[in-house]
Enzyme design. Structure first.
Site, short mmCIF file in Angstrom:
data_model
loop_
_atom_site.label_atom_id
_atom_site.label_comp_id
_atom_site.label_asym_id
_atom_site.label_seq_id
_atom_site.Cartn_x
_atom_site.Cartn_y
_atom_site.Cartn_z
N LYS A 116 13.16 62.01 48.54
CA LYS A 116 11.92 61.48 48.20
C LYS A 116 11.35 62.09 46.80
O LYS A 116 10.63 61.30 46.13
CB LYS A 116 11.05 61.97 49.46
N GLU A 200 2.24 66.91 48.25
CA GLU A 200 1.40 65.89 47.87
C GLU A 200 0.20 65.53 48.36
O GLU A 200 -0.21 66.38 49.27
CB GLU A 200 2.08 64.36 47.87
N HIS A 235 3.37 59.77 62.87
CA HIS A 235 3.88 59.18 61.72
C HIS A 235 5.12 58.04 61.85
O HIS A 235 5.72 57.95 61.08
CB HIS A 235 4.31 60.13 60.49
N ARG A 292 17.32 49.44 53.42
CA ARG A 292 18.08 48.57 54.64
C ARG A 292 17.31 47.65 55.29
O ARG A 292 16.05 47.59 54.49
CB ARG A 292 18.57 49.89 55.59
#
Ligand code: ADP
Ligand code: ADP
Ligand code: MG
Length: 724
Positions: A116, A200, A235, A292
């Site tokens: 990420k 973040e 999440h 994907r």
């Protein structure tokens, strides 16, 4: 185009891929682990190969074996589905090395998006907006805290190798930072074997919107619009829909272009999804790219009329994209609901078991059912507990939601606990219907979404079922016995001078209910009717002239003023069945009558309301499907309580695994059945619950810790004063 492909997956996605391949005349090769020898994907494929024992790492994750099988079967390409090896660059490379086409992006593109933090740096360079934050290589705790302060709290800590919502922690303040960092790192290390994190900005009340993109190997790239996946728990996505409510065309086009730019920056080919987080002010930021086919791709298929698996096959075979951007448009609205074997009332823990009874709505132009299981299959600890996906289409969102609500009501699963009621309550929620939601929807509206205890009607139906079932099986037995008229076969408790009562105890997953069922005292007329020859079943009963055409009255049902009872079909003596009952809980009383049919249908009258319910019984468990809802009751027998107070062994770890959540706190007073902590083992989560009421004396592990089988997880005292 290919002649034959291997599908390196299982369950619904394997079936989904095989379906398109069949339509295109492509032969399919399935693979299966020892747990899946009888699975649906195996019977759908033209050929099938066993690839090893149940654990995924020995079968579906064994890249070498899969390539070997593909070669042996002369498959020209491998479709990886989602999950398993779908985002494994090494596997994509291994396929290429053996001259087999990997139906997915080039290995380099998978790698570029695999981390990420590396992906965010790459995206920044490509001019794609990313959530402000730190994604550097220096992982010193002090530096990370400094970066978090620079960004400003609250912040999100994320595992750079993360996925499936794991290794992620929202942090409110500097004070809580270090503990959260350690927890995220531990979780990342055990899930991904890599404890690097990024920090973040935490975006408050965001929506999750993602863009489906497609690229071919001839320089063409399009987007197929967005999906809104904001309805999440921990999440992870629960419901997905397209188009995103409230997104205007201009913003849609901008996000689409940005997603294409992201894909081009890594020389992408095939199907991909660029996930954006959309802040309250409408600003959107790149989160990650899934390289994907996505679980929720069917909603895009329903609004665009395209088959994305066909597109994948075309691109992998070297052809051009089948449509240009201008040729693609949005038609109506689609919603997907993921049906899981899990318990929303108990931290969404997976529910393992055999699917004893399974009914889906019929496939139609408006409802699509993507399932990979059949009645009799099992949900095991080895794989993801998804049972099926329901996808509904409507000309607009309102129609789509209505159809989904109906389709969920027609879906019946017994044998495992499911999230079907929970999904239905989200869809029926006013705020969801008016598209007033963000990713915190489920957490914030918990009180509305988690149903309370069952009502007396459901308990009454369950008790009635138990009584009628016994009568029925005894009557069946009597009918086949040498002396069917023996008075010993009378099963209806009909003893004029004796009032018999029965008590049942049911557990609804939350609490125990006691219910008393008593044959209602017969009226004088009933008694006299019993000794006179009965009229043929179902015929008008004379005195009941007011309702001559009432469809087959229930045994014992009050037919009007005359209070006659219809004769019981199974009763060899043609005596009326004593199936008129009083049902009582602590504070309520209802009158009930009912008839149980062969196919598990119970038709009952509770007070004056006629109800139809399907009841599936397995061992000591009843599953009732009534009015579009599922109710599961465990029948408690007296022996269930015999070993109360001795079951302290449950606090040992039942298997090697990782603690993912500790709910119990030291000194806490807990009740029997309360979830104390959650252990993850073999990709599944298991609740460790309190075997008895007591006080938590000490906790031996915290979230992220690895534990061996048999170690003591915590100490629970029988008695004692709670610590404060
Ligand atoms: P995964 O790889 O586990 O899917 P993502 O980065 O895609 O992880 O994030 C999963 C979900 O977590 C998002 O859909 C969103 O709900 C939430 N999330 C991620 N990043 C943030 C953030 N910076 N602020 C608030 N919520 C976030
Ligand atoms: P998304 O849900 O956004 O498509 P995730 O990375 O969370 O992406 O996971 C994709 C899906 O793949 C999950 O919802 C899960 O159901 C499924 N999945 C993940 N790992 C496995 C696995 N090992 N076996 C089967 N299915 C898996
Ligand atoms: Mg994601």
């Amino acid at each position: 185009m290919f002649n034959k492909i291997l599908v390196a997956n299982r369950g619904e996605i394997a079936c989904r891929v095989i379906r398109t391949a069949k339509r295109l005349g492509i032969k399919t090769v399935a693979v299966y682990s020892a747990a899946d020898a009888g699975a649906q994907h195996v019977s759908m494929a033209d050929e099938a190969f066993a690839i090893g024992p149940a654990p995924a790492r020995d079968s579906y994750l064994d890249a070498e074996k899969l390539v070997a099988v593909a070669k042996r079967a002369n498959a020209e390409a491998i479709h990886p589905g989602y999950g398993f090896l779908s985002e494994n660059a090494g596997f994509a490379r291994a396929c290429a090395d053996d001259g087999i086409v990997f139906i997915g992006p080039p290995a380099g593109a998978i790698e570029a998006m695999g981390s990420k933090s590396a992906a965010k740096s790459l995206m920044q360079k490509a001019g794609v907006p990313v959530v402000p934050g730190y994604h550097g290589a220096d992982q010193a705790a002090r530096l990370l805290l400094k970066e978090a302060e620079k960004i400003g709290f609250p912040v999100m800590i994320k595992a750079t190798a993360g996925g499936g919502g794991k290794g992620m922690r929202a942090v409110e303040s500097a004070k809580a930072f270090n503990d959260a960092l350690q927890a995220a790192k531990r979780e990342a290390l055990s899930s991904f074997n890599d404890d690097n994190v990024l920090i973040e900005k935490y975006i408050g009340k965001p929506r999750h919107m993602e863009i489906q993109i497609f690229c071919d190997n001839h320089g063409n790239a399009v987007h197929l619009f967005e999906r809104d996946c904001s309805i999440q728990r921990r999440h992870q996505k629960v419901l997905e829909e397209a188009p995103a409510p409230g997104l205007d065309n201009e913003k849609r086009a901008t996000m689409g272009k940005t997603a294409i730019a992201a894909a081009r920056a890594i020389d992408y080919a095939g199907a991909g999804t660029v996930e954006f987080i959309v802040a309250e002010d409408g600003a959107f930021y790149f989160m990650e790219m899934n390289t994907r086919l996505q679980v929720e791709h069917p909603v895009t298929e329903l609004i665009t009329g395209q088959d994305l698996v066909e597109w994948q096959l075309l691109v992998a075979a070297g052809e051009s994209l089948p449509a240009t951007q201008e040729q693609l448009s949005i038609n109506g609205h689609a919603l997907e609901a993921r049906i899981y074997a899990e318990d929303p009332g108990n931290h969404f823990l997976p529910s393992i078991g055999r699917l004893n009874h399974l009914r889906f709505p019929n496939d139609s132009t408006h409802i699509r059912v993507d399932a990979g299981v059949r009645q009799g299959d099992s949900i095991t600890i080895h794989y993801d507990p998804m049972i099926a996906k329901l996808i509904a289409w409507g000309s607009d969102r309102t129609n789509c939601l209505r159809r989904m609500r109906e389709a969920l009501g027609q879906t019946q699963v017994a044998g495992v606990i499911t999230n079907i009621n929970f999904l239905a309550s989200i869809i029926s929620h006013e705020a969801f219907q008016s598209a007033d939601f963000d990713t915190g929807f489920i957490e914030r509206r918990q009180a509305d979404l988690f149903p309370g205890a069952v009502n007396i009607d459901i308990l009454g139906l369950a008790a009635l079922h138990q009584v009628l079932e016994r009568e029925k099986s005894a009557a069946d037995y009597a009918a086949t016995s040498p002396d069917p008229t023996s008075p010993w076969h009378l099963t209806d408790n009909w003893q004029p001078n004796l009032v018999t009562e029965e008590r049942f105890r049911f557990h609804d997953g939350t609490r125990e209910h006691e219910i008393k069922i008593t044959p209602a005292p017969p009226s004088r007329k009933e008694l006299s009717n019993a000794t006179t020859p009965s009229p043929p079943e179902g015929e008008s009963l004379g005195i009941n002239e007011g309702h001559p055409t009432t469809p087959s009255p229930l045994e014992g049902e009050n037919l009007g003023k005359g209070e006659f009872m219809t004769p019981c079909h199974d009763n060899p003596l043609s005596l009326p069945c004593r199936s008129k009952y009083l049902i009582q809980t602590d504070d309520q009383l209802i009158r009930a009558a009912g008839r149980l049919d062969q196919d598990n249908q119970l038709t009952a009258t509770l007070d004056n309301e006629r109800l139809h319910v399907t009841i599936i019984k397995n061992d000591q468990q009843l599953t009732l499907f009534h009015a579009g809802s599922t109710h599961r009751l465990d029948i408690i027998s007296d022996s269930d309580h015999a070993d109360d107070g001795q079951a302290t062994g449950n606090l040992m770890s039942p298997m090697p695994g990782r603690i993912i959540e500790v709910m119990a706190t030291q000194g806490q007073q807990v009740k029997q059945g309360d979830a104390l902590l959650i252990l993850e083992a073999m990709k599944m989560e298991h609740a460790i619950t309190a075997p008895h009421d007591g006080v938590v004396q000490s906790l031996h592990y915290s979230a992220g810790d690895l534990v061996d089988e048999g170690v003591e997880l915590l100490l629970l005292a029988d008695h004692g004063t709670p610590l404060h």
